[in-house]
Design an enzyme around this catalytic site. Structure first.
Site, PDB file in Angstrom:
ATOM      1  N   ARG A   1      33.839  -7.790 -40.054  1.00  0.00           N
ATOM      2  CA  ARG A   1      34.865  -8.606 -40.698  1.00  0.00           C
ATOM      3  C   ARG A   1      34.659  -8.670 -42.220  1.00  0.00           C
ATOM      4  O   ARG A   1      33.572  -8.410 -42.738  1.00  0.00           O
ATOM      5  CB  ARG A   1      34.844 -10.022 -40.125  1.00  0.00           C
ATOM      6  CG  ARG A   1      33.507 -10.713 -40.274  1.00  0.00           C
ATOM      7  CD  ARG A   1      33.429 -12.014 -39.481  1.00  0.00           C
ATOM      8  NE  ARG A   1      32.126 -12.643 -39.621  1.00  0.00           N
ATOM      9  CZ  ARG A   1      31.067 -12.343 -38.878  1.00  0.00           C
ATOM     10  NH1 ARG A   1      31.145 -11.411 -37.947  1.00  0.00           N
ATOM     11  NH2 ARG A   1      29.920 -12.963 -39.071  1.00  0.00           N
TER      12      ARG A   1
ATOM     13  N   SER B   1      37.084  -7.394 -33.483  1.00  0.00           N
ATOM     14  CA  SER B   1      36.159  -8.040 -32.559  1.00  0.00           C
ATOM     15  C   SER B   1      36.355  -7.452 -31.183  1.00  0.00           C
ATOM     16  O   SER B   1      37.495  -7.286 -30.722  1.00  0.00           O
ATOM     17  CB  SER B   1      36.406  -9.553 -32.526  1.00  0.00           C
ATOM     18  OG  SER B   1      35.483 -10.184 -31.656  1.00  0.00           O
TER      19      SER B   1
ATOM     20  N   GLY C   1      43.847 -20.129 -35.150  1.00  0.00           N
ATOM     21  CA  GLY C   1      43.936 -18.772 -34.625  1.00  0.00           C
ATOM     22  C   GLY C   1      44.659 -18.738 -33.290  1.00  0.00           C
ATOM     23  O   GLY C   1      44.954 -19.766 -32.674  1.00  0.00           O
ATOM     24  N   ARG C   2      44.921 -17.533 -32.831  1.00  0.00           N
ATOM     25  CA  ARG C   2      45.631 -17.345 -31.571  1.00  0.00           C
ATOM     26  C   ARG C   2      44.650 -17.532 -30.416  1.00  0.00           C
ATOM     27  O   ARG C   2      43.711 -16.740 -30.246  1.00  0.00           O
ATOM     28  CB  ARG C   2      46.269 -15.959 -31.540  1.00  0.00           C
ATOM     29  CG  ARG C   2      47.119 -15.706 -30.294  1.00  0.00           C
ATOM     30  CD  ARG C   2      47.874 -14.401 -30.461  1.00  0.00           C
ATOM     31  NE  ARG C   2      48.745 -14.150 -29.320  1.00  0.00           N
ATOM     32  CZ  ARG C   2      48.392 -13.411 -28.262  1.00  0.00           C
ATOM     33  NH1 ARG C   2      47.191 -12.878 -28.200  1.00  0.00           N
ATOM     34  NH2 ARG C   2      49.243 -13.211 -27.274  1.00  0.00           N
TER      35      ARG C   2
ATOM     36  N   HIS D   1      29.059  -6.814 -27.130  1.00  0.00           N
ATOM     37  CA  HIS D   1      29.923  -7.509 -28.098  1.00  0.00           C
ATOM     38  C   HIS D   1      29.717  -6.882 -29.466  1.00  0.00           C
ATOM     39  O   HIS D   1      28.607  -6.457 -29.807  1.00  0.00           O
ATOM     40  CB  HIS D   1      29.555  -9.002 -28.161  1.00  0.00           C
ATOM     41  CG  HIS D   1      29.979  -9.665 -29.441  1.00  0.00           C
ATOM     42  ND1 HIS D   1      29.110  -9.859 -30.504  1.00  0.00           N
ATOM     43  CD2 HIS D   1      31.174 -10.151 -29.848  1.00  0.00           C
ATOM     44  CE1 HIS D   1      29.756 -10.454 -31.488  1.00  0.00           C
ATOM     45  NE2 HIS D   1      31.005 -10.639 -31.117  1.00  0.00           N
TER      46      HIS D   1
ATOM     47  N   GLU E   1      44.705 -17.124 -27.138  1.00  0.00           N
ATOM     48  CA  GLU E   1      44.521 -16.053 -26.154  1.00  0.00           C
ATOM     49  C   GLU E   1      43.599 -14.964 -26.693  1.00  0.00           C
ATOM     50  O   GLU E   1      42.775 -14.414 -25.955  1.00  0.00           O
ATOM     51  CB  GLU E   1      45.872 -15.451 -25.753  1.00  0.00           C
ATOM     52  CG  GLU E   1      46.701 -16.332 -24.846  1.00  0.00           C
ATOM     53  CD  GLU E   1      46.015 -16.612 -23.515  1.00  0.00           C
ATOM     54  OE1 GLU E   1      45.434 -15.680 -22.933  1.00  0.00           O
ATOM     55  OE2 GLU E   1      46.034 -17.778 -23.080  1.00  0.00           O
ATOM     56  N   SER E   2      43.737 -14.641 -27.974  1.00  0.00           N
ATOM     57  CA  SER E   2      42.890 -13.610 -28.562  1.00  0.00           C
ATOM     58  C   SER E   2      41.463 -14.107 -28.762  1.00  0.00           C
ATOM     59  O   SER E   2      40.503 -13.365 -28.556  1.00  0.00           O
ATOM     60  CB  SER E   2      43.478 -13.144 -29.895  1.00  0.00           C
ATOM     61  OG  SER E   2      44.747 -12.548 -29.696  1.00  0.00           O
TER      62      SER E   2
END
Length: 301
Positions: A106, A88, A259-260, A102, A262-263
Site C-alpha cells: 500500500r 490486499s 471503507g467497503r 496473506h 464486504e471488501s
C-alpha cells in the site's frame, strides 16, 4: 508516485488472479467494482468453492478525500486530505495441509490545506499461516522474502521479519498468528532511500509473491486429509479471525475511513470453529505447531 503505484497494483492484481485461477483449475474470480461516496473506490475479486481455494480475495482500492476524524486524531492534525491505495489478498485453501496466506502492499499520502504533500509512505508485507507445519515450506517462503529484500538492502529481511513476528502476534492468546514473513510500514524518504527506491523495493516484494506461495500450494494440495484435520484447520482459523478483528491495522483503517465492509471482511475464512478451552493431544502434529507459534523462529540458517 500515487499514479505509478496504482497502475502497478492494477497490473499485479491481474497477474496474481490469473495465476491462481490456473493453479486452482476449477474456480474463477468474480469481480466487483465499487465506488466510495467520499472519493475513490476499488476492484474486488473473490474466488470461492474451488478445487484448492475454499475462499480467497485479491482486492485493489484507492480512496481519497478529507481525513476522517479518527485519522486526524491519529496524525495529530486539525484538518487535511489524504490519498491511499493498495492491494490486499488472503487465500484460505480447502486442504488443511495447504497454508493460508496473506499479503498487502500500500501507499499513503497526506496533504495540507493547499494540496501540498505533507507526508507519504509505503507499507505492506506477506505472511504464511500453516495448520500443519512443513519446515521446508517455511524455509522456502522466507527464502523468497529474503531474496527480494537482499536486492535492496541486507538489513531489510532481518528487520522486516522481526517486525512481522511482532505485528502478527495475538497477544491475548500469547501466540503468533502464523510463521511470519515480512511486514513494513511508514517507509518514507530518507537520506539513504528516495521514494523511488521505496517503490522499487515494495514492487520487488509484490512481484515475488507468487513464487513464495504457489509452489507450496501445489506441493500440498493433494495430501489426503480427514475430518479431524479439517476440524483443526477451522479451530485455527478462529485465531485468524480474532487477529483480524482485534489487532489488524488494515481492517481498522478501512473501518475508520468508511471503507467497503464486504471488501474489508473478505479476509475472513468461510467456516470457523471456536471450541471451548481446546488443546491438542501432547506430541501430536497439532501440538508441534503450537510450540512453534509460541516463539518466533529463524527459518533460514
Amino acid at each position: 508516485m500515487k499514479d505509478q503505484f496504482y497502475t502497478y497494483i492494477q497490473n499485479l492484481q491481474d497477474s496474481i488472479t490469473s495465476k491462481l485461477e490456473e493453479v486452482d483449475g476449477v474456480a474463477k474470480f468474480n469481480e466487483d467494482n465499487w465506488k466510495r461516496t467520499e472519493g475513490g473506490g476499488g476492484r474486488t475479486r473473490v474466488i470461492e468453492n474451488g478445487n484448492i481455494f475454499e475462499k480467497g480475495g485479491v482486492n485493489i482500492s484507492k480512496v481519497f478525500g478529507e481525513l476522517p476524524e479518527a485519522l486526524r486524531k491519529q496524525f495529530g492534525v486539525d484538518s487535511g486530505d489524504f490519498f491511499a491505495c493498495g492491494l490486499s489478498l488472503v487465500l484460505h485453501p480447502k486442504n488443511p495441509f495447504v497454508p493460508t496466506v496473506h499479503a498487502n502492499w500500500r501507499y499513503f499520502e497526506m496533504y495540507d490545506g493547499e494540496g501540498n504533500i505533507v507526508t507519504q509512505w509505503f507499507g505492506g508485507g506477506q505472511d504464511l499461516t500453516p495448520y500443519y507445519l512443513f519446515n521446508e515450506d517455511a524455509t522456502h517462503f522466507h527464502s523468497v522474502c529474503k531474496d527480494a529484500c537482499d536486492k535492496h538492502s541486507a538489513e531489510f529481511y532481518p528487520k522486516f521479519k522481526e517486525t512481522c513476528d511482532t505485528y502478527f502476534w495475538n497477544d491475548h492468546r500469547n501466540e503468533a498468528r502464523g510463521i511470519g514473513g515480512l511486514f513494513f510500514d511508514y517507509l518514507k524518504e530518507t537520506d539513504e532511500f528516495s521514494m523511488q527506491d521505496r517503490y522499487d523495493f515494495v514492487t520487488e516484494v509484490g512481484n515475488s509473491f507468487l513464487n513464495s506461495y504457489v509452489p507450496i500450494a501445489e506441493k500440498r494440495k493433494d495430501i489426503i486429509y480427514t475430518q479431524e484435520h479439517k476440524d483443526w484447520q477451522e479451530v485455527r482459523r478462529g485465531r485468524y479471525v480474532e487477529f483480524n478483528l482485534v489487532h489488524d491495522r488494515g481492517t481498522l483503517f478501512g473501518l475508520k475511513t468508511n471503507g467497503r465492509i464486504e471488501s474489508i471482511l473478505m479476509s475472513l475464512p468461510p467456516v470457523v470453529q471456536w471450541k471451548y478451552n481446546h488443546h491438542p493431544e501432547k506430541g501430536s502434529e497439532e501440538a508441534k505447531l503450537l510450540e512453534v507459534l509460541a516463539t518466533p523462529k529463524d527459518w533460514i540458517q
